[in-house]
Design a protein around this motif. Sequence first.
Motif, PDB file in Angstrom:
ATOM      1  N   ASN A  89      12.823  25.777  83.162  1.00  0.00           N
ATOM      2  CA  ASN A  89      13.118  26.765  82.135  1.00  0.00           C
ATOM      3  C   ASN A  89      13.899  28.491  82.851  1.00  0.00           C
ATOM      4  OD1 ASN A  89      13.638  27.794  78.920  1.00  0.00           O
ATOM      5  ND2 ASN A  89      12.130  29.752  79.512  1.00  0.00           N
ATOM      6  N   LEU A  90      14.757  27.970  83.151  1.00  0.00           N
ATOM      7  CA  LEU A  90      15.745  28.952  84.197  1.00  0.00           C
ATOM      8  C   LEU A  90      17.450  28.407  83.890  1.00  0.00           C
ATOM      9  CD1 LEU A  90      14.801  27.929  87.471  1.00  0.00           C
ATOM     10  CD2 LEU A  90      13.493  30.034  86.198  1.00  0.00           C
ATOM     11  N   ALA A  91      17.638  29.829  83.807  1.00  0.00           N
ATOM     12  CA  ALA A  91      18.844  30.245  82.854  1.00  0.00           C
ATOM     13  C   ALA A  91      20.221  29.430  84.987  1.00  0.00           C
ATOM     14  CB  ALA A  91      19.519  31.196  82.197  1.00  0.00           C
ATOM     15  N   THR A  92      20.310  30.067  85.384  1.00  0.00           N
ATOM     16  CA  THR A  92      20.630  29.420  87.023  1.00  0.00           C
ATOM     17  C   THR A  92      20.140  29.808  87.594  1.00  0.00           C
ATOM     18  OG1 THR A  92      20.759  32.151  86.901  1.00  0.00           O
ATOM     19  CG2 THR A  92      22.761  31.176  85.822  1.00  0.00           C
ATOM     20  N   ILE A  93      20.238  29.080  88.655  1.00  0.00           N
ATOM     21  CA  ILE A  93      20.039  28.689  89.970  1.00  0.00           C
ATOM     22  C   ILE A  93      20.791  28.889  90.932  1.00  0.00           C
ATOM     23  CG2 ILE A  93      17.421  27.692  89.233  1.00  0.00           C
ATOM     24  CD1 ILE A  93      18.761  25.313  89.524  1.00  0.00           C
ATOM     25  N   ARG A  94      20.551  28.884  91.825  1.00  0.00           N
ATOM     26  CA  ARG A  94      21.628  29.104  93.297  1.00  0.00           C
ATOM     27  C   ARG A  94      20.772  27.302  93.918  1.00  0.00           C
ATOM     28  NH1 ARG A  94      21.239  32.884  96.933  1.00  0.00           N
ATOM     29  NH2 ARG A  94      19.903  33.062  97.104  1.00  0.00           N
ATOM     30  N   VAL A  95      22.075  26.100  94.176  1.00  0.00           N
ATOM     31  CA  VAL A  95      21.955  25.552  94.867  1.00  0.00           C
ATOM     32  C   VAL A  95      22.899  24.839  96.259  1.00  0.00           C
ATOM     33  CG1 VAL A  95      21.551  24.295  92.835  1.00  0.00           C
ATOM     34  CG2 VAL A  95      24.008  23.874  93.182  1.00  0.00           C
ATOM     35  N   VAL A  96      22.392  24.330  96.659  1.00  0.00           N
ATOM     36  CA  VAL A  96      23.506  23.677  97.963  1.00  0.00           C
ATOM     37  C   VAL A  96      23.526  22.396  97.438  1.00  0.00           C
ATOM     38  CG1 VAL A  96      23.799  23.570 100.423  1.00  0.00           C
ATOM     39  CG2 VAL A  96      22.809  25.709  99.178  1.00  0.00           C
ATOM     40  N   LYS A  97      24.372  21.424  97.673  1.00  0.00           N
ATOM     41  CA  LYS A  97      24.597  20.114  97.195  1.00  0.00           C
ATOM     42  C   LYS A  97      25.318  19.645  98.881  1.00  0.00           C
ATOM     43  CE  LYS A  97      26.532  16.347  94.715  1.00  0.00           C
ATOM     44  NZ  LYS A  97      27.476  15.885  93.868  1.00  0.00           N
ATOM     45  N   GLY A  98      23.780  19.214  99.498  1.00  0.00           N
ATOM     46  CA  GLY A  98      23.655  18.640 100.825  1.00  0.00           C
ATOM     47  C   GLY A  98      23.985  16.602 100.724  1.00  0.00           C
ATOM     48  N   CYS A  99      23.315  16.257  99.983  1.00  0.00           N
ATOM     49  CA  CYS A  99      23.671  15.038  99.492  1.00  0.00           C
ATOM     50  C   CYS A  99      23.907  14.626  97.708  1.00  0.00           C
ATOM     51  CB  CYS A  99      23.279  13.798  99.814  1.00  0.00           C
ATOM     52  SG  CYS A  99      20.950  14.901  99.658  1.00  0.00           S
ATOM     53  N   ASP A 100      24.190  13.225  97.394  1.00  0.00           N
ATOM     54  CA  ASP A 100      24.290  13.152  96.062  1.00  0.00           C
ATOM     55  C   ASP A 100      23.060  12.642  95.468  1.00  0.00           C
ATOM     56  OD1 ASP A 100      27.307  13.516  96.496  1.00  0.00           O
ATOM     57  OD2 ASP A 100      27.851  12.192  97.700  1.00  0.00           O
ATOM     58  N   PHE A 101      21.959  12.031  96.372  1.00  0.00           N
ATOM     59  CA  PHE A 101      21.236  11.477  95.467  1.00  0.00           C
ATOM     60  C   PHE A 101      20.297  12.272  95.791  1.00  0.00           C
ATOM     61  CE2 PHE A 101      18.102   8.153  94.911  1.00  0.00           C
ATOM     62  CZ  PHE A 101      18.425   7.497  93.544  1.00  0.00           C
TER      63      PHE A 101
ATOM     64  N   PHE B  63      21.789  14.158  92.047  1.00  0.00           N
ATOM     65  CA  PHE B  63      20.767  14.997  92.661  1.00  0.00           C
ATOM     66  C   PHE B  63      21.679  16.589  90.846  1.00  0.00           C
ATOM     67  CE2 PHE B  63      22.964  19.872  94.001  1.00  0.00           C
ATOM     68  CZ  PHE B  63      21.496  20.818  94.397  1.00  0.00           C
ATOM     69  N   GLU B  64      23.138  16.126  90.634  1.00  0.00           N
ATOM     70  CA  GLU B  64      23.269  17.225  89.240  1.00  0.00           C
ATOM     71  C   GLU B  64      21.978  16.587  88.189  1.00  0.00           C
ATOM     72  OE1 GLU B  64      25.730  19.342  89.213  1.00  0.00           O
ATOM     73  OE2 GLU B  64      26.180  18.343  91.617  1.00  0.00           O
ATOM     74  N   GLU B  65      21.685  15.315  88.484  1.00  0.00           N
ATOM     75  CA  GLU B  65      20.726  15.266  87.298  1.00  0.00           C
ATOM     76  C   GLU B  65      18.958  16.001  87.663  1.00  0.00           C
ATOM     77  OE1 GLU B  65      17.666  11.152  85.491  1.00  0.00           O
ATOM     78  OE2 GLU B  65      19.537  11.475  87.307  1.00  0.00           O
ATOM     79  N   PHE B  66      18.725  15.894  88.963  1.00  0.00           N
ATOM     80  CA  PHE B  66      17.343  16.749  89.603  1.00  0.00           C
ATOM     81  C   PHE B  66      17.805  18.376  89.414  1.00  0.00           C
ATOM     82  CE2 PHE B  66      14.963  18.058  93.424  1.00  0.00           C
ATOM     83  CZ  PHE B  66      13.582  17.564  92.570  1.00  0.00           C
ATOM     84  N   VAL B  67      19.112  18.796  89.101  1.00  0.00           N
ATOM     85  CA  VAL B  67      19.210  20.077  89.122  1.00  0.00           C
ATOM     86  C   VAL B  67      19.232  20.641  87.426  1.00  0.00           C
ATOM     87  CG1 VAL B  67      20.319  22.000  89.084  1.00  0.00           C
ATOM     88  CG2 VAL B  67      20.799  20.759  91.026  1.00  0.00           C
ATOM     89  N   ALA B  68      18.973  20.062  86.809  1.00  0.00           N
ATOM     90  CA  ALA B  68      18.983  20.086  85.449  1.00  0.00           C
ATOM     91  C   ALA B  68      17.714  19.549  85.547  1.00  0.00           C
ATOM     92  CB  ALA B  68      20.161  18.920  84.594  1.00  0.00           C
ATOM     93  N   ASP B  69      17.104  18.957  86.052  1.00  0.00           N
ATOM     94  CA  ASP B  69      15.858  18.438  85.220  1.00  0.00           C
ATOM     95  C   ASP B  69      14.844  20.244  85.609  1.00  0.00           C
ATOM     96  OD1 ASP B  69      16.100  16.139  83.817  1.00  0.00           O
ATOM     97  OD2 ASP B  69      14.760  15.277  85.852  1.00  0.00           O
ATOM     98  N   ILE B  70      14.823  20.663  86.640  1.00  0.00           N
ATOM     99  CA  ILE B  70      14.505  21.828  87.293  1.00  0.00           C
ATOM    100  C   ILE B  70      14.806  23.122  86.630  1.00  0.00           C
ATOM    101  CG2 ILE B  70      14.336  23.385  89.596  1.00  0.00           C
ATOM    102  CD1 ILE B  70      12.922  20.110  89.336  1.00  0.00           C
ATOM    103  N   LYS B  71      16.058  22.971  86.195  1.00  0.00           N
ATOM    104  CA  LYS B  71      15.966  23.915  85.385  1.00  0.00           C
ATOM    105  C   LYS B  71      16.178  23.934  83.613  1.00  0.00           C
ATOM    106  CE  LYS B  71      20.771  25.778  84.798  1.00  0.00           C
ATOM    107  NZ  LYS B  71      21.814  25.827  84.817  1.00  0.00           N
ATOM    108  N   SER B  72      15.583  22.918  83.842  1.00  0.00           N
ATOM    109  CA  SER B  72      15.002  23.077  82.076  1.00  0.00           C
ATOM    110  C   SER B  72      13.485  22.954  81.905  1.00  0.00           C
ATOM    111  CB  SER B  72      15.739  21.645  81.417  1.00  0.00           C
ATOM    112  OG  SER B  72      14.659  21.077  80.204  1.00  0.00           O
ATOM    113  N   LYS B  73      12.987  22.230  82.984  1.00  0.00           N
ATOM    114  CA  LYS B  73      11.365  22.484  83.358  1.00  0.00           C
ATOM    115  C   LYS B  73      10.940  23.386  84.063  1.00  0.00           C
ATOM    116  CE  LYS B  73      11.249  17.246  84.058  1.00  0.00           C
ATOM    117  NZ  LYS B  73      10.683  16.135  84.819  1.00  0.00           N
TER     118      LYS B  73
END
Length: 111
Positions: free
Chosen positions: A17-29, A5-15
Motif C-alpha cells: 500500500n505504497l503511493a511511491t517507491i524508489r527503484v533501480v532497474k538493474g535487470c528486466d526480469f 521488473f515492472e510487474e514486480f514493482v507494481a505488486d510490491i507497491k500494491s501489497k
Amino acid sequence: VNKSFEEFVADIKSKLNLATIRVVKGCDFIKTAALCTGSGSELISNLKADCFLSGDFKYHTALQSYENSLSLIDINHFESERYFGESLALNLQKFKVFATITNSINPFEYR
C-alpha cells in the motif's frame, strides 16, 4: 518471483500500500528477490538475487547496484518494518513462545 521488473514493482507497491517507491532497474526480469527490513544496503555484496528490497538506499549504492545489474526497490525504512512484528508474532505463536511485540511510529511526514 518470475516476473518482469515492472510487474514486480507494481505488486510490491500494491501489497504494501505504497503511493511511491524508489527503484533501480538493474535487470528486466526478476527470478529471485531478497528482503531486509530497515536499512540493508550493507548486505548487498553478499546477495545472490536479481532484486533487493530494503530501505534507505544511498545514491552511490544505487549506482553500484545498477552497474552490477542488481535491481533495487527502496520501500523506505519504516515501511519495510511495518508488517514484520505481526509476521514474527504468528511464527512465535506456532512454537508457543511468549513475546511482547510493539510497532514504532513513522516520524516522517510525506507531502
